[in-house]
Design a protein around this motif. Structure first.
Motif, mmCIF file in Angstrom:
data_model
loop_
_atom_site.group_PDB
_atom_site.id
_atom_site.type_symbol
_atom_site.label_atom_id
_atom_site.label_comp_id
_atom_site.label_asym_id
_atom_site.label_seq_id
_atom_site.Cartn_x
_atom_site.Cartn_y
_atom_site.Cartn_z
ATOM 1 N N GLY A 173 184.536 143.431 84.040
ATOM 2 C CA GLY A 173 184.077 142.420 84.981
ATOM 3 C C GLY A 173 182.663 142.586 85.463
ATOM 4 N N GLY A 174 181.961 143.619 85.064
ATOM 5 C CA GLY A 174 180.578 143.811 85.476
ATOM 6 C C GLY A 174 179.597 143.181 84.501
ATOM 7 N N THR A 175 178.374 143.016 84.963
ATOM 8 C CA THR A 175 177.287 142.526 84.128
ATOM 9 C C THR A 175 176.226 143.621 84.060
ATOM 10 O OG1 THR A 175 177.681 140.222 84.753
ATOM 11 C CG2 THR A 175 175.513 140.760 83.849
ATOM 12 N N VAL A 176 175.871 144.024 82.859
ATOM 13 C CA VAL A 176 174.874 145.077 82.667
ATOM 14 C C VAL A 176 173.500 144.445 82.640
ATOM 15 C CG1 VAL A 176 174.082 146.954 81.177
ATOM 16 C CG2 VAL A 176 176.521 146.444 81.365
ATOM 17 N N MET A 177 172.595 145.014 83.458
ATOM 18 C CA MET A 177 171.221 144.520 83.529
ATOM 19 C C MET A 177 170.259 145.669 83.276
ATOM 20 S SD MET A 177 171.190 142.002 86.780
ATOM 21 C CE MET A 177 172.254 140.542 86.800
ATOM 22 N N THR A 178 169.131 145.337 82.695
ATOM 23 C CA THR A 178 168.058 146.314 82.520
ATOM 24 C C THR A 178 166.790 145.752 83.113
ATOM 25 O OG1 THR A 178 166.852 147.674 80.919
ATOM 26 C CG2 THR A 178 167.440 145.469 80.217
ATOM 27 N N LEU A 179 166.016 146.607 83.748
ATOM 28 C CA LEU A 179 164.768 146.186 84.372
ATOM 29 C C LEU A 179 163.598 146.426 83.433
ATOM 30 C CD1 LEU A 179 165.149 147.427 88.062
ATOM 31 C CD2 LEU A 179 165.971 145.328 86.990
ATOM 32 N N SER A 180 162.495 145.764 83.733
ATOM 33 C CA SER A 180 161.320 145.843 82.872
ATOM 34 C C SER A 180 160.617 147.189 82.952
ATOM 35 C CB SER A 180 160.331 144.738 83.238
ATOM 36 O OG SER A 180 159.965 144.838 84.611
ATOM 37 N N ARG A 181 160.933 147.987 83.970
ATOM 38 C CA ARG A 181 160.325 149.309 84.083
ATOM 39 C C ARG A 181 161.300 150.246 84.783
ATOM 40 N NH1 ARG A 181 157.800 149.881 89.313
ATOM 41 N NH2 ARG A 181 157.832 147.919 90.484
ATOM 42 N N PRO A 182 161.261 151.533 84.487
ATOM 43 C CA PRO A 182 162.144 152.479 85.174
ATOM 44 C C PRO A 182 161.688 152.699 86.606
ATOM 45 C CG PRO A 182 160.685 153.641 83.677
ATOM 46 C CD PRO A 182 160.442 152.181 83.453
ATOM 47 N N LEU A 183 162.642 153.012 87.478
ATOM 48 C CA LEU A 183 162.376 153.230 88.900
ATOM 49 C C LEU A 183 162.811 154.635 89.289
ATOM 50 C CD1 LEU A 183 163.887 149.867 90.222
ATOM 51 C CD2 LEU A 183 161.495 150.312 89.624
ATOM 52 N N ASP A 184 162.151 155.187 90.309
ATOM 53 C CA ASP A 184 162.635 156.443 90.859
ATOM 54 C C ASP A 184 163.843 156.160 91.750
ATOM 55 O OD1 ASP A 184 161.647 155.451 93.262
ATOM 56 O OD2 ASP A 184 159.961 156.834 93.365
ATOM 57 N N PHE A 242 171.474 148.792 85.388
ATOM 58 C CA PHE A 242 172.369 148.653 86.528
ATOM 59 C C PHE A 242 173.555 147.780 86.143
ATOM 60 C CE2 PHE A 242 169.561 150.620 89.551
ATOM 61 C CZ PHE A 242 168.310 150.443 88.972
ATOM 62 N N ILE A 243 174.646 147.969 86.873
ATOM 63 C CA ILE A 243 175.855 147.152 86.670
ATOM 64 C C ILE A 243 176.088 146.347 87.937
ATOM 65 C CG2 ILE A 243 178.328 147.175 86.225
ATOM 66 C CD1 ILE A 243 177.892 149.906 84.838
ATOM 67 N N VAL A 244 176.193 145.010 87.784
ATOM 68 C CA VAL A 244 176.398 144.102 88.915
ATOM 69 C C VAL A 244 177.726 143.380 88.720
ATOM 70 C CG1 VAL A 244 175.459 142.171 90.221
ATOM 71 C CG2 VAL A 244 173.907 143.788 89.099
ATOM 72 N N ARG A 245 178.572 143.422 89.741
ATOM 73 C CA ARG A 245 179.841 142.672 89.698
ATOM 74 C C ARG A 245 179.701 141.443 90.578
ATOM 75 N NH1 ARG A 245 185.294 145.740 90.406
ATOM 76 N NH2 ARG A 245 185.924 143.696 89.659
ATOM 77 N N TYR A 246 179.993 140.270 89.975
ATOM 78 C CA TYR A 246 179.901 139.005 90.692
ATOM 79 C C TYR A 246 181.288 138.508 91.102
ATOM 80 C CZ TYR A 246 175.032 138.747 89.206
ATOM 81 O OH TYR A 246 173.702 139.009 89.015
ATOM 82 N N ARG A 247 181.306 137.653 92.101
ATOM 83 C CA ARG A 247 182.568 137.092 92.602
ATOM 84 C C ARG A 247 183.219 136.208 91.543
ATOM 85 N NH1 ARG A 247 183.020 137.980 97.975
ATOM 86 N NH2 ARG A 247 181.075 138.517 99.092
ATOM 87 N N ASP A 248 184.564 136.220 91.509
ATOM 88 C CA ASP A 248 185.313 135.332 90.621
ATOM 89 C C ASP A 248 184.919 133.896 90.913
ATOM 90 O OD1 ASP A 248 188.380 137.287 90.721
ATOM 91 O OD2 ASP A 248 186.643 137.407 89.397
ATOM 92 N N GLY A 249 184.722 133.123 89.847
ATOM 93 C CA GLY A 249 184.384 131.720 90.012
ATOM 94 C C GLY A 249 182.899 131.456 90.110
ATOM 95 N N SER A 250 182.086 132.475 90.270
ATOM 96 C CA SER A 250 180.642 132.268 90.369
ATOM 97 C C SER A 250 180.061 132.009 88.979
ATOM 98 C CB SER A 250 179.957 133.484 90.992
ATOM 99 O OG SER A 250 180.119 134.623 90.166
#
Length: 629
Positions: free
Chosen positions: A95-106, A47-55
């Motif tokens: 500007g996004g942060t790429v994350m991977t989870l420990s298991r795939p989801l439907d 997943f890609i998560v975008r956080y607020r500037d300054g966070s």
């Protein structure tokens, strides 16, 4: 041995999985979440998560991971499901942060996870990190072909033990069918058949010079890759080339059957299906009455890949895959013409796939099986074991379904077993071919490394076609060979002799060429019901899963029946390691009867790995628990 068979229609059934509930957080976070790319049958882990500037999360990966896991845990508390854990991969320039989870989801699980992540006030936007592919004009649903013989006869496509995992490819990579790829079949030629695309038959060539072998009135090569017959049960051939070891026989239509395995028309409500129906077959006749000369075959190899052969017009449809379900005694000489011809073809970018041979002997003693650079293919049957006739040895690259002649792939039997053969197009003629309008088109079951080889050639065409569709570089012949060998299925039991790295796996081979990581194959268990029996060679394993609700008690997971030695590893949330080193609980008694008991299980998905300490066969797994009150 050949069986002719007229196919009757049969009914296909399709099962649909039910949907899971949507996370309750969705209502408050929908504005932050882009779930438009989710597919009902998809699996999502990045997943890609975008956080607020300054966070802090925008700057520090460790802070982003910490907050993401806290958010997932809060969401899991609300939904009473076991949470997946998040790991940050990298910051993106955009500007996004790429994350991977420990298991795939439907799809529903992914939507719930994104809503949980979006509940963090520091988050501006969440979306799945989708795998992009070239735009296709259409995307077919992942369903079995409607060819009536598919379900009845073609175990080689999808049997869980002996097949090439082709239905999984259809499900994962719909639309990958070998389109844009030409496969040259150097064989007896091809016959007209309404279940075969013979549009390149006239573009092929008959490389047989000697009129005694070609069956023509005079010596010389002629245009067209048509099979005009190779019978030897008549003169002058019966006297010239038959004996006790080579009895007289009718025309074999060998090239037609091989071409059918590769690219028979599929989803047309007729006959049987092909592995790569979008590929074009370029038939080249080099085998006729009594066989084929090395000189003709070597020239055919060069020409098939686009090389120049004096006296023959240049090939207007150079092949990127060459299938040779043929061979003869003697190793591939370092200065021989076959070796040089294959080197020329590979230099022009063609992968050369050859049969190991049917003599139950070391393939190093045969040509072209022992030539450098070729993909040498051994044969297995429906049980996944080496076919008794198949050649073997360290030069074999991999195995593929070639068919068993007798029941249970035995080496002897009172009668042959047609259900274990490889079925594809054929002709009803006994000498010359019979025209389609006169009833010439039929289907036949055949067995041999000749039938194993086109399975591999067709999967190579799928790999090349997938790369073309995705605008990725087409791998070199050497790279394709390595990818085929490195992405096989484990043998169902340890072979008695070396027959390559494993059994051909269409889904894994295409995934490898596209750079796609496939999720592990896991069989869901139904509480209080035995799984289907499994078998694995030593060092192999099979994985299962069971969903356990909150409040359940006395979870028992056990293996029963069968022979051999298997260990049972169980872990909540992810599949245990192959050696069980990270398992939550293990059972490692000798034999196949293993059992673990978890008196107060936490809610979630429990994964089970049944590991083969020694070869095991016919072992089932069962899970049970006391439901919550």
């Amino acid at each position: 041995m050949i069986f002719k068979h007229f196919i009757t229609p049969c009914l296909l059934a399709v099962a649909v999985l039910g949907a899971l509930p949507v996370d309750a957080l969705a209502a408050s976070t929908d504005g932050k979440v882009d779930a438009s790319g989710l597919q009902a049958t998809g699996r999502y882990q990045r997943f890609i998560v975008r956080y607020r500037d300054g966070s802090t999360e925008r700057i520090r990966l460790d802070a982003a991971a910490q907050n993401a896991n806290a958010a997932l845990n809060r969401g899991a508390t609300a939904s009473r499901a076991l949470p997946a854990t998040a790991r940050t991969v990298r910051h993106m320039t955009a500007g996004g942060t790429v994350m991977t989870l420990s298991r795939p989801l439907d799809a529903n699980g992914a939507r719930a996870a994104m809503n949980a992540l979006a509940a963090d006030p520091a988050v501006l936007h969440v979306e799945p990190d989708l795998m992009m592919h070239a735009v296709r004009s259409s995307r077919a649903a992942a369903v079995a072909p409607d060819d009536p013989g598919y379900a009845e006869l073609q175990w080689d496509f999808g049997d869980p033990v002996g097949g090439i995992n082709l239905p999984a490819l259809w499900d994962t990579f719909a639309g990958v069918d070998g389109t844009g790829v030409t496969v040259a079949v150097i064989d007896t030629g091809i016959t007209a058949h309404d279940d075969l695309d013979t549009s390149l038959a006239d573009a092929g060539y008959d490389f047989i010079v000697d009129h005694m072998v070609s069956g023509r009135d005079t010596d010389g090569r002629v245009p067209g890759g048509w099979d005009i017959g190779d019978w030897t049960n008549g003169e002058p051939w019966q006297s010239a080339c038959t004996d006790g070891a080579n009895p007289p026989e009718q025309s074999t239509w060998h090239g037609t059957n091989v071409a059918g395995v590769i690219a028979e028309r599929t989803n047309n409500g007729m006959g049987t299906a092909g592995v790569a129906p979008g590929a074009k077959v370029l038939p080249i006749r080099a085998l006729g009455h009594c066989g084929g000369y090395t000189s003709d075959i070597a020239d055919a190899i060069v020409w098939a890949a686009g090389g120049h052969v004096d006296g023959v017009p240049d090939n207007t449809h150079p092949a990127t895959v060459i299938n040779m379900s043929l061979g003869g005694g003697g190793g591939c000489a370092s200065d021989g013409v076959t070796r040089d011809a294959i080197a020329s073809a590979m230099g022009n970018g063609a992968l050369v796939v050859v049969a190991a041979g049917n003599a139950d002997d070391d393939a190093a003693n045969y040509t072209p099986a022992s030539c450098p650079g070729v993909v040498t293919v051994a044969a297995t049957g429906i049980t996944g074991r080496r076919a008794f006739y198949s050649n073997f040895g360290n030069i074999v690259t991999l195995a593929a379904p070639g068919g068993g002649i007798y029941a249970n792939d035995a080496s002897t039997g009172a009668i042959a077993n047609p259900a274990g053969f490889i079925w594809a197009a054929y002709n009803t003629g006994t000498t010359s071919p019979v025209a389609v309008e006169d009833g010439g088109a039929t289907y036949a079951g055949m067995a041999g490394t000749s039938q194993a080889t086109p399975h591999v050639s067709a999967v190579a065409a799928l790999m090349i076609g997938a790369a073309i569709q995705a605008n990725r570089p087409v791998p070199t012949p050497a790279a394709l060979k390595n990818l085929l060998a490195a992405n096989t299925r484990p043998f169902s039991r340890t072979p008695d002799v070396a027959i390559g790295s494993g059994v051909l796996d269409a889904q894994a081979a295409v995934a490898a060429v596209l750079g796609v990581t496939l999720p592990p194959q896991v069989t869901p268990l139904v509480a209080n019901q035995l799984s289907a029996p499994s078998q694995r060679a030593a060092g192999g394993s099979v994985a299962f899963s069971i969903d356990v609700p909150a409040g359940a008690r006395n979870l028992v997971i056990r293996s029963v029946g069968g022979t051999g030695d298997a260990s049972l590893f169980v872990k909540v949330g992810s599949i245990p390691a192959a050696d069980g080193s990270d398992a939550d609980v293990r059972s490692v008694r000798p034999g196949t009867t293993e059992s673990v008991v978890i008196p107060t299980p936490v809610a979630g998905t429990y994964y089970v790995r049944l590991y083969a300490v020694q070869d095991f066969a016919n072992v089932s797994v069962m899970a049970s628990y006391v439901p919550p009150r």
